[in-house]
Structure formats: structure tokens, C-alpha cells
Motif scaffolding. Sequence first.
Motif, short mmCIF file in Angstrom:
data_model
loop_
_atom_site.label_atom_id
_atom_site.label_comp_id
_atom_site.label_asym_id
_atom_site.label_seq_id
_atom_site.Cartn_x
_atom_site.Cartn_y
_atom_site.Cartn_z
N VAL A 60 -2.24 -1.15 20.19
CA VAL A 60 -2.09 0.19 19.53
C VAL A 60 -1.87 1.18 20.42
CG1 VAL A 60 -3.93 1.73 18.62
CG2 VAL A 60 -4.43 -0.59 18.30
N GLN A 61 -1.97 1.46 21.58
CA GLN A 61 -1.63 2.14 22.59
C GLN A 61 0.22 2.07 22.73
OE1 GLN A 61 -2.88 1.51 26.74
NE2 GLN A 61 -2.22 3.66 27.33
N ALA A 62 0.52 1.06 22.69
CA ALA A 62 1.99 0.69 23.02
C ALA A 62 2.92 1.16 21.55
CB ALA A 62 2.27 -0.59 23.36
N LEU A 63 2.32 0.79 20.54
CA LEU A 63 3.20 0.85 19.05
C LEU A 63 2.86 2.14 18.48
CD1 LEU A 63 2.98 -2.99 18.10
CD2 LEU A 63 4.56 -1.67 19.67
N ALA A 64 1.71 2.85 18.66
CA ALA A 64 1.39 4.10 17.65
C ALA A 64 1.91 5.23 18.62
CB ALA A 64 -0.14 3.97 17.75
N ASP A 65 2.31 6.16 17.69
CA ASP A 65 2.91 7.39 17.96
C ASP A 65 1.90 8.35 18.67
OD1 ASP A 65 5.91 7.43 17.60
OD2 ASP A 65 5.11 7.16 15.54
N ASP A 66 0.62 8.08 18.07
CA ASP A 66 -0.51 8.53 18.56
C ASP A 66 -1.85 7.70 18.12
OD1 ASP A 66 -2.32 10.56 19.94
OD2 ASP A 66 -1.86 12.02 18.05
N TRP A 67 -2.79 7.95 18.97
CA TRP A 67 -4.03 6.90 18.40
C TRP A 67 -5.04 7.69 19.15
CZ3 TRP A 67 -7.43 3.60 21.22
CH2 TRP A 67 -6.92 3.43 22.67
N GLY A 68 -6.27 7.31 18.68
CA GLY A 68 -7.68 7.93 19.29
C GLY A 68 -8.98 7.21 18.86
N VAL A 69 -10.06 7.74 19.18
CA VAL A 69 -11.40 7.38 18.68
C VAL A 69 -12.26 8.66 18.88
CG1 VAL A 69 -12.19 6.57 20.94
CG2 VAL A 69 -13.49 5.77 19.08
N GLY A 70 -13.00 8.67 17.84
CA GLY A 70 -13.99 9.77 17.82
C GLY A 70 -15.26 9.64 17.12
N PRO A 71 -16.06 10.49 17.01
CA PRO A 71 -17.50 10.24 16.08
C PRO A 71 -17.19 10.40 14.72
CG PRO A 71 -17.52 12.25 17.42
CD PRO A 71 -16.38 11.67 17.75
N ALA A 72 -17.80 9.43 13.75
CA ALA A 72 -17.73 9.79 12.41
C ALA A 72 -19.01 9.86 11.66
CB ALA A 72 -16.94 8.77 11.60
N ALA A 73 -19.33 10.78 10.84
CA ALA A 73 -20.40 10.59 9.94
C ALA A 73 -20.19 9.55 8.78
CB ALA A 73 -20.94 11.89 9.47
N ARG A 74 -21.30 8.63 8.93
CA ARG A 74 -21.11 7.72 7.64
C ARG A 74 -22.46 7.89 6.95
NH1 ARG A 74 -19.95 1.87 9.07
NH2 ARG A 74 -18.61 2.06 7.10
N PRO A 75 -22.27 7.16 5.39
CA PRO A 75 -23.72 7.20 4.73
C PRO A 75 -24.71 6.75 5.51
CG PRO A 75 -21.83 6.66 3.40
CD PRO A 75 -21.35 6.71 4.82
N GLN A 76 -24.76 5.64 6.42
CA GLN A 76 -25.45 4.99 7.01
C GLN A 76 -26.04 5.61 8.34
OE1 GLN A 76 -22.44 4.02 6.11
NE2 GLN A 76 -22.40 1.89 5.55
N GLY A 77 -25.45 6.60 8.74
CA GLY A 77 -25.75 7.48 9.85
C GLY A 77 -24.50 7.63 10.88
N GLU A 78 -24.78 7.75 12.07
CA GLU A 78 -23.56 8.11 12.98
C GLU A 78 -22.65 7.08 13.14
OE1 GLU A 78 -22.31 11.21 14.22
OE2 GLU A 78 -23.97 11.81 12.60
N GLY A 79 -21.32 6.86 13.43
CA GLY A 79 -20.33 6.05 13.61
C GLY A 79 -19.38 6.46 14.37
N LYS A 80 -18.26 5.72 14.41
CA LYS A 80 -17.06 5.98 15.11
C LYS A 80 -15.63 5.66 14.35
CE LYS A 80 -15.65 1.88 17.83
NZ LYS A 80 -16.83 1.08 17.38
N ASN A 81 -14.61 6.44 14.41
CA ASN A 81 -13.49 6.26 13.81
C ASN A 81 -12.36 5.85 14.77
OD1 ASN A 81 -11.18 6.72 12.24
ND2 ASN A 81 -11.17 8.81 12.34
N VAL A 82 -11.79 4.77 14.77
CA VAL A 82 -10.33 4.45 15.42
C VAL A 82 -9.20 4.77 14.69
CG1 VAL A 82 -9.44 2.86 16.99
CG2 VAL A 82 -11.93 3.00 16.97
N TRP A 83 -8.56 5.48 15.01
CA TRP A 83 -7.17 5.74 14.30
C TRP A 83 -5.97 5.65 14.90
CZ3 TRP A 83 -4.49 9.70 15.95
CH2 TRP A 83 -4.75 10.73 16.88
N PHE A 84 -4.92 5.64 14.16
CA PHE A 84 -3.23 5.68 14.97
C PHE A 84 -2.56 6.35 13.72
CE2 PHE A 84 -3.53 1.85 12.32
CZ PHE A 84 -2.30 1.74 11.69
N GLU A 85 -1.54 6.80 14.29
CA GLU A 85 -0.49 7.60 13.50
C GLU A 85 0.75 6.81 14.02
OE1 GLU A 85 0.21 11.63 13.58
OE2 GLU A 85 -2.01 12.00 12.95
#
Length: 161
Positions: free
Chosen positions: A110-135
Motif C-alpha cells: 500500500v505504501q509503495a503503490l498508492a499515491d496517498d494512504w492513511g488510517v483514521g477513526p470512523a464512526a460505524r453503526p456498531q460504534g467506533e472503528g477505523k478507516n484504512v484508505w488509499f488513493e
Amino acid sequence: MDDRPNRTPQTYRLTTPNTPLSPKICRDTVAMLLTANGHRPDLADTARTLVSEIVTNAVTHTGSPTIDLETVVLRDGVRDGVYDDHAAVEPLAALDVSRDSEHGRGLLLVQALADDWGVGPAARPQGEGKNVWFELRRDGDGAGLYRWPTILDTGIVRGAE
């Protein structure tokens, strides 16, 4: 009917159960969305690989009952996010893995091939979670081509001297 690809951002969401089949379902869905929206095969191939890696991480390392995939198809690329119920306690980092290691290369890819990527908190119906994303975006050279990744981009071959 107009069959030309839509050039405004299109957002698609998919929820899968947390099973070993989820990475395949998500990567095939992303490839189909990019192809249907007129993107080049090399973008779809790279997006498939990266989606597979981050969904596999969510399946392997979280107890989330479901995994959510959000794909935003852009005129010049794609942004994918994978949501799970595991709280983002600290930033994820690509591990320094040896070339003989059987695991731990997903975030390196992911780090090598994505132009950008990251991780952050995310609200989900089940409660708090995370979001791992890339562009992934079109190269800035004006040629309209997407970056074609190679194994050398990943750094996995380091230490081969």
C-alpha cells in the motif's frame, strides 16, 4: 442511451461479512467499478491488489462482524476506504519485514503503490472503528497514464545483495 463513462465522482459502498471470501469479493468489485467507469486496466489491477491487502488485514486482525468498502471513482483515479470495528489507536505503519517473511508485506505494498494512504477513526453503526484508505491517481506527466507498479516499488527485494 449514452455509454460514455461518467466523469463526475461516483461513490459506491459494499458491506461484506467478515469471512475469508471478503477480500476476493471486494477486489473484484473494485475492478469491475473501475472498468465500468472507463479506467485503464493497470489502475484496476493496482486497486485490486491494494483493496485485497487492506481487506485481508481487516479480516485477519479484527473481530468486526462486517467489513465495509467505500470506493469513490474519480475522473483521474480512485479512492478506496475499508472500514472495520477495530479502533484506530495509533497510526498504522508498514513493517520492516525480512525478504524471507511470509507475512507483513500488505502495508508495504500500500505504501509503495498508492499515491496517498492513511488510517483514521470512523464512526460505524456498531460504534467506533477505523478507516484504512488509499488513493491512486493519474501521473502528472500529462500522458494520461497511471503509474505502473513494479516489484521494485515495494522494497520487498531489498537485502537481495
